[in-house]
Design an enzyme around this catalytic site. Structure first.
Site, PDB file in Angstrom:
ATOM      1  N   ASP A  22      -5.009   3.249  -1.824  1.00  0.00           N
ATOM      2  CA  ASP A  22      -6.074   3.512  -0.853  1.00  0.00           C
ATOM      3  C   ASP A  22      -6.716   4.875  -1.082  1.00  0.00           C
ATOM      4  O   ASP A  22      -6.100   5.907  -0.817  1.00  0.00           O
ATOM      5  CB  ASP A  22      -5.493   3.475   0.566  1.00  0.00           C
ATOM      6  CG  ASP A  22      -5.199   2.061   1.029  1.00  0.00           C
ATOM      7  OD1 ASP A  22      -6.118   1.229   0.996  1.00  0.00           O
ATOM      8  OD2 ASP A  22      -4.041   1.797   1.439  1.00  0.00           O
TER       9      ASP A  22
ATOM     10  N   MET B  68     -10.991  -6.546   6.029  1.00  0.00           N
ATOM     11  CA  MET B  68     -10.143  -5.558   6.705  1.00  0.00           C
ATOM     12  C   MET B  68      -9.691  -6.106   8.049  1.00  0.00           C
ATOM     13  O   MET B  68     -10.502  -6.576   8.848  1.00  0.00           O
ATOM     14  CB  MET B  68     -10.902  -4.240   6.908  1.00  0.00           C
ATOM     15  CG  MET B  68     -11.104  -3.408   5.648  1.00  0.00           C
ATOM     16  SD  MET B  68      -9.573  -2.953   4.788  1.00  0.00           S
ATOM     17  CE  MET B  68      -8.717  -1.981   6.038  1.00  0.00           C
TER      18      MET B  68
ATOM     19  N   HIS C  32      -1.225  -1.459  -4.098  1.00  0.00           N
ATOM     20  CA  HIS C  32      -2.503  -1.172  -3.439  1.00  0.00           C
ATOM     21  C   HIS C  32      -2.657   0.338  -3.277  1.00  0.00           C
ATOM     22  O   HIS C  32      -1.815   1.009  -2.690  1.00  0.00           O
ATOM     23  CB  HIS C  32      -2.495  -1.872  -2.082  1.00  0.00           C
ATOM     24  CG  HIS C  32      -3.784  -1.829  -1.326  1.00  0.00           C
ATOM     25  ND1 HIS C  32      -4.828  -2.695  -1.578  1.00  0.00           N
ATOM     26  CD2 HIS C  32      -4.197  -1.042  -0.302  1.00  0.00           C
ATOM     27  CE1 HIS C  32      -5.822  -2.442  -0.737  1.00  0.00           C
ATOM     28  NE2 HIS C  32      -5.472  -1.444   0.046  1.00  0.00           N
TER      29      HIS C  32
ATOM     30  N   SER D  46       0.842  -1.202   0.000  1.00  0.00           N
ATOM     31  CA  SER D  46       0.000   0.000   0.000  1.00  0.00           C
ATOM     32  C   SER D  46       0.873   1.247   0.000  1.00  0.00           C
ATOM     33  O   SER D  46       1.692   1.442   0.912  1.00  0.00           O
ATOM     34  CB  SER D  46      -0.900   0.020   1.238  1.00  0.00           C
ATOM     35  OG  SER D  46      -1.406   1.329   1.417  1.00  0.00           O
TER      36      SER D  46
ATOM     37  N   ASP E  14      -5.964  -6.743   4.827  1.00  0.00           N
ATOM     38  CA  ASP E  14      -5.400  -5.394   4.725  1.00  0.00           C
ATOM     39  C   ASP E  14      -5.423  -4.717   6.089  1.00  0.00           C
ATOM     40  O   ASP E  14      -6.488  -4.521   6.673  1.00  0.00           O
ATOM     41  CB  ASP E  14      -6.244  -4.600   3.710  1.00  0.00           C
ATOM     42  CG  ASP E  14      -5.762  -3.174   3.517  1.00  0.00           C
ATOM     43  OD1 ASP E  14      -4.664  -2.830   3.984  1.00  0.00           O
ATOM     44  OD2 ASP E  14      -6.516  -2.404   2.869  1.00  0.00           O
TER      45      ASP E  14
ATOM     46  N   HIS F 104      -8.417   0.367  -3.673  1.00  0.00           N
ATOM     47  CA  HIS F 104      -9.289   0.141  -2.513  1.00  0.00           C
ATOM     48  C   HIS F 104     -10.067   1.428  -2.235  1.00  0.00           C
ATOM     49  O   HIS F 104      -9.519   2.391  -1.706  1.00  0.00           O
ATOM     50  CB  HIS F 104      -8.406  -0.251  -1.317  1.00  0.00           C
ATOM     51  CG  HIS F 104      -9.147  -0.491  -0.049  1.00  0.00           C
ATOM     52  ND1 HIS F 104      -8.511  -0.621   1.176  1.00  0.00           N
ATOM     53  CD2 HIS F 104     -10.480  -0.635   0.212  1.00  0.00           C
ATOM     54  CE1 HIS F 104      -9.416  -0.836   2.123  1.00  0.00           C
ATOM     55  NE2 HIS F 104     -10.604  -0.835   1.573  1.00  0.00           N
TER      56      HIS F 104
ATOM     57  N   MET G 209     -12.329   3.535  -0.240  1.00  0.00           N
ATOM     58  CA  MET G 209     -12.964   3.772   1.066  1.00  0.00           C
ATOM     59  C   MET G 209     -13.758   5.056   0.942  1.00  0.00           C
ATOM     60  O   MET G 209     -13.409   6.093   1.506  1.00  0.00           O
ATOM     61  CB  MET G 209     -11.885   3.851   2.156  1.00  0.00           C
ATOM     62  CG  MET G 209     -11.302   2.489   2.494  1.00  0.00           C
ATOM     63  SD  MET G 209      -9.765   2.607   3.419  1.00  0.00           S
ATOM     64  CE  MET G 209      -8.621   2.784   2.051  1.00  0.00           C
TER      65      MET G 209
ATOM     66  N   MET H 103      -9.504   7.525   0.004  1.00  0.00           N
ATOM     67  CA  MET H 103     -10.350   7.866   1.162  1.00  0.00           C
ATOM     68  C   MET H 103     -11.004   9.220   0.947  1.00  0.00           C
ATOM     69  O   MET H 103     -10.357  10.163   0.494  1.00  0.00           O
ATOM     70  CB  MET H 103      -9.487   7.939   2.426  1.00  0.00           C
ATOM     71  CG  MET H 103      -8.679   6.689   2.688  1.00  0.00           C
ATOM     72  SD  MET H 103      -7.679   6.915   4.162  1.00  0.00           S
ATOM     73  CE  MET H 103      -6.776   5.360   4.171  1.00  0.00           C
TER      74      MET H 103
HETATM   75  C1  DX5 Z   1      -6.125   1.280   5.839  1.00  0.00           C
HETATM   76  C2  DX5 Z   1      -5.706   0.957   4.425  1.00  0.00           C
HETATM   77  C3  DX5 Z   1      -4.557   0.044   4.362  1.00  0.00           C
HETATM   78  C4  DX5 Z   1      -3.299   0.582   4.969  1.00  0.00           C
HETATM   79  C5  DX5 Z   1      -2.377  -0.540   5.286  1.00  0.00           C
HETATM   80  O1  DX5 Z   1      -7.291   2.010   5.810  1.00  0.00           O
HETATM   81  O2  DX5 Z   1      -6.783   0.342   3.744  1.00  0.00           O
HETATM   82  O3  DX5 Z   1      -4.326  -0.368   3.032  1.00  0.00           O
HETATM   83  O4  DX5 Z   1      -2.650   1.492   4.150  1.00  0.00           O
HETATM   84  O5  DX5 Z   1      -1.250  -0.028   5.929  1.00  0.00           O
HETATM   85  P1  DX5 Z   1      -0.445  -0.870   7.003  1.00  0.00           P
HETATM   86  O6  DX5 Z   1       0.065  -2.081   6.324  1.00  0.00           O
HETATM   87  O7  DX5 Z   1       0.622   0.069   7.423  1.00  0.00           O
HETATM   88  O8  DX5 Z   1      -1.395  -1.211   8.117  1.00  0.00           O
HETATM   89 ZN    ZN Z   2      -6.344  -0.634   1.796  1.00  0.00          ZN
END
Ligand code: DX5
Ligand code: ZN
Length: 213
Positions: A34, A136, A32, A7, A174, A65, A67, A36
């Site tokens: 993310d 998750m 990956h 990620s 994740d 991903h 969110m 948000m």
């Molecule tokens: C959290 C994200 C993850 C996050 C993982 O909301 O969806 O993908 O970046 O990071 P680590 O591996 O540091 O927990």
């Molecule tokens: Zn993620």
């Protein structure tokens, strides 16, 4: 075969393109991304223009991903921007079937995700329609958290259900994944591991990816 999806949330964003090329050289199977929105989760990361720009610098599989609330409104645009796998949250939409349909109609891989407190049974109606389930292992919103051990019980349950139905689906985990708990995640049934901090912050990223695998 276990796949590793680092990620970028934990990378150096001033050189995003180089960071992604670096983890590809280190043996990552995909990257990956993310997204948000500050509504579905209490954090804002990056969105369409960043993914579109990165697409020009990398041929890797983009594991996006989402969110975000109402993913159905934005999915097509994320595919236009370069997403290969689109993951949305079942908690974020009233029409998960429609989301999957949009993704599949564009020839991309569809994945449904659940937060730690959402029962795994909530994804069962989609098992025969999507390509992957993301369980998750932390509350979504922030990198660098610790894995919630109870979430692996959901992975076990999901794996059993998939086997019972004779389906072929990836199970992604994740949040807080590191070499120390990767074995437990894999034993529970996960075959796609997302890892932010444990890859990007590692002194040797290739060693970190090998250790996860
Ligand atoms: C959290 C994200 C993850 C996050 C993982 O909301 O969806 O993908 O970046 O990071 P680590 O591996 O540091 O927990
Ligand atoms: Zn993620």
């Amino acid at each position: 075969m276990v796949k590793i999806s680092p990620s970028v949330l934990a990378c150096d964003f001033t050189k995003l393109g180089e960071e992604v090329n670096d983890i590809e050289r280190a043996g990552a199977d995909m990257v990956h991304l993310d997204v948000m929105d500050g509504k579905f989760v209490t954090n804002i990361s990056f969105g369409l223009p960043v993914i579109e720009a990165l697409r020009k610098k990398s041929g890797m599989i983009f594991d996006v991903h989402l969110m975000i609330d109402s993913p159905e409104v934005y999915i097509e645009r994320f595919i236009d921007a370069g997403a290969d796998i689109v993951t949305f949250h079942t908690e974020a939409t009233n029409d998960a079937h429609r989301c999957i349909e949009i993704i599949k109609n564009r020839g991309k891989k569809a994945a449904v995700s659940v937060k730690p407190n959402t029962p795994i049974e909530d994804v069962y109606p989609y098992l025969d329609k999507c390509d992957m389930i993301l369980v998750m292992t932390v509350e979504p919103g922030y990198g660098g958290q610790s894995l919630i051990p109870e979430t692996l019980e959901k992975v076990r349950k999901l794996k059993a259900e998939i086997e019972k139905r004779g389906l072929d689906l990836d199970i992604q985990v994740d949040g807080g994944i590191k070499p120390e708990n990767a074995e437990a995640a894999k034993a529970a049934g996960a075959n796609v591991l997302v890892a932010g901090s444990s890859v990007f912050k590692a002194p040797d990223r290739k060693a970190a990816i090998d250790a996860l695998r």
